[in-house]
Design a protein around this motif. Structure first.
Motif, short mmCIF file in Angstrom:
data_model
loop_
_atom_site.label_atom_id
_atom_site.label_comp_id
_atom_site.label_asym_id
_atom_site.label_seq_id
_atom_site.Cartn_x
_atom_site.Cartn_y
_atom_site.Cartn_z
N THR A 1 -4.35 5.92 3.02
CA THR A 1 -3.62 4.71 2.65
C THR A 1 -4.45 3.94 1.64
OG1 THR A 1 -2.55 4.57 4.82
CG2 THR A 1 -2.59 2.57 3.49
N THR B 1 0.91 5.38 1.33
CA THR B 1 0.34 6.41 2.20
C THR B 1 0.71 7.77 1.63
OG1 THR B 1 0.53 5.01 4.16
CG2 THR B 1 0.35 7.40 4.52
N SER C 1 0.84 -1.20 0.00
CA SER C 1 0.00 0.00 0.00
C SER C 1 0.87 1.25 0.00
CB SER C 1 -0.92 0.00 1.22
OG SER C 1 -0.15 -0.02 2.41
#
Length: 372
Positions: free
Chosen positions: A20, A4, A2
């Motif tokens: 996120t 952010t 992921s």
């Protein structure tokens, strides 16, 4: 995996939130860069303040109405590559979002750099779309990454402002004075460092009373005045105003007081609360305030000097500048690291407020930081 990123409310720069999201799937020819560190300075606040007018919000669209991400300068490493000319592990310097990673589409590759060929960036200024490959970058050294992130883009602007003024014979204000507002800002004192090497030029720094001693300690200003001390200068003094603050009241005071004001250059907007009051300046006495756009001077000088000579001149000036900034006996700047979303938000609020220590430069990370 992921990513952010820090989102900023476009109509309220003090409003932020962390987001996120799952990493997007790479297409052929793309790379994913882990953004290890980036600098946050008043220059980035200028990007936000002029985000719509100068298209800064368009570099890294968030896909969310009313929310943007501020472009920053920093370093990253390639962690995934579907491009045959860019290897995993390669280190890059360039223009990134305030995020833990970014996807780029390298085009026009050379040993020194490449361009991000993303369609939404095609019409944006080319200087912001270049990524420097650290292994072949003449400005890069591993031990100066923090200083490069903090000062490299700002100093290039400073160097170009000095060159622009000299290129125009200081608009007839030599002998005379260059008035630099927000004198404690990095772009301002980089400009002062260059101007101090010119004959017949008095470099006058204008700053808050709280930052006056700092500006005087730098040694690159002929004289430093707090904003309320402007009246100490003769009203008929030939001068050029270089506005790094974007403070409308200060600009009006300078245009009204100085009857021999030769040129008024607008560089940025560090005084965000004053931007609405600054207006276009059409009703001010004296010369009309003109926005200085660094890419235009780069294009002009590259055409006149050639890209190689342009680069050589800039590199020489850069090395002289950072030698002074990092002088062990009296450094002008020290890097302060803040890692993780919460710390990045706090640092952003501090820079936005304009109340930070001018000797401190924020180097931030939203990714897992590499060992330092």
């Amino acid at each position: 995996m992921s990513t952010t990123d820090l989102l900023i409310r476009k109509d309220d720069l003090s409003s932020t939130r962390l987001r996120t999201s799952e990493d997007q799937r790479l297409a052929d020819g793309q790379i994913r860069v882990r953004i290890d560190s980036f600098a946050l300075t008043s220059n980035n606040i200028t990007y936000a303040a002029f985000g719509d007018a100068m298209n800064y919000w368009q570099f890294f669209p968030t896909g969310e109405e009313g929310w943007g991400t501020i472009p920053v300068w920093g370093f990253g490493a390639v962690v995934h590559s579907l491009h045959p000319g860019v290897a995993v592990g390669e280190r890059l310097y360039g223009y990134f979002p305030m995020a833990s990673s970014a996807v780029l589409t390298p085009e026009r590759l050379s040993p020194e750099r490449f361009t991000d060929g993303a369609a939404h960036r095609a019409a944006l200024p080319a200087v912001y779309n270049q990524y420097f490959r650290c292994r072949s970058d003449p400005l890069y050294t591993t031990d100066t990454e923090d200083i490069q992130a903090l000062l490299r883009p700002l100093f290039i602007t400073s160097w170009l402002i000095d060159d622009f003024l000299e290129d125009n014979d200081f608009f007839g204000a030599r002998p005379g004075a260059m008035l630099l507002s927000s004198a404690s800002s990095k772009t301002a004192y980089g400009t002062a460092f260059q101007l101090a090497q010119r004959e017949g030029i008095e470099v006058i720094g204008l700053t808050s009373a709280a930052n006056k001693a700092f500006c005087e300690s730098l040694g690159c200003y002929s004289r430093v005045l707090a904003y309320e001390e402007l009246g100490q200068l003769p009203a008929d003094k030939p001068c050029v105003y270089v506005d790094f603050a974007g403070n409308g009241a200060l600009r009006r005071a300078i245009h009204t007081r100085f009857t021999n004001l030769k040129h008024s250059a607008s560089i940025g907007g560090t005084h965000v609360d004053q931007l609405a009051a600054s207006g276009s300046g059409k009703d001010l006495p004296g010369p009309r305030a003109t926005l200085f756009f660094a890419p235009a001077q780069i294009k002009k000088r590259t055409s006149e000097w050639g890209a190689e000579a342009f680069g050589q001149r800039m590199v020489q000036a850069w090395h002289a500048f950072i030698a002074r900034v990092t002088d062990a006996k009296a450094p002008w700047l020290r890097a302060e690291h803040h890692d993780g979303g919460a710390e990045v938000q706090v640092a952003y609020a501090e820079v936005l407020s304009g109340r930070g220590d001018p000797r401190v430069g924020y180097v931030l990370s939203l990714s897992a930081p590499p060992s330092r």
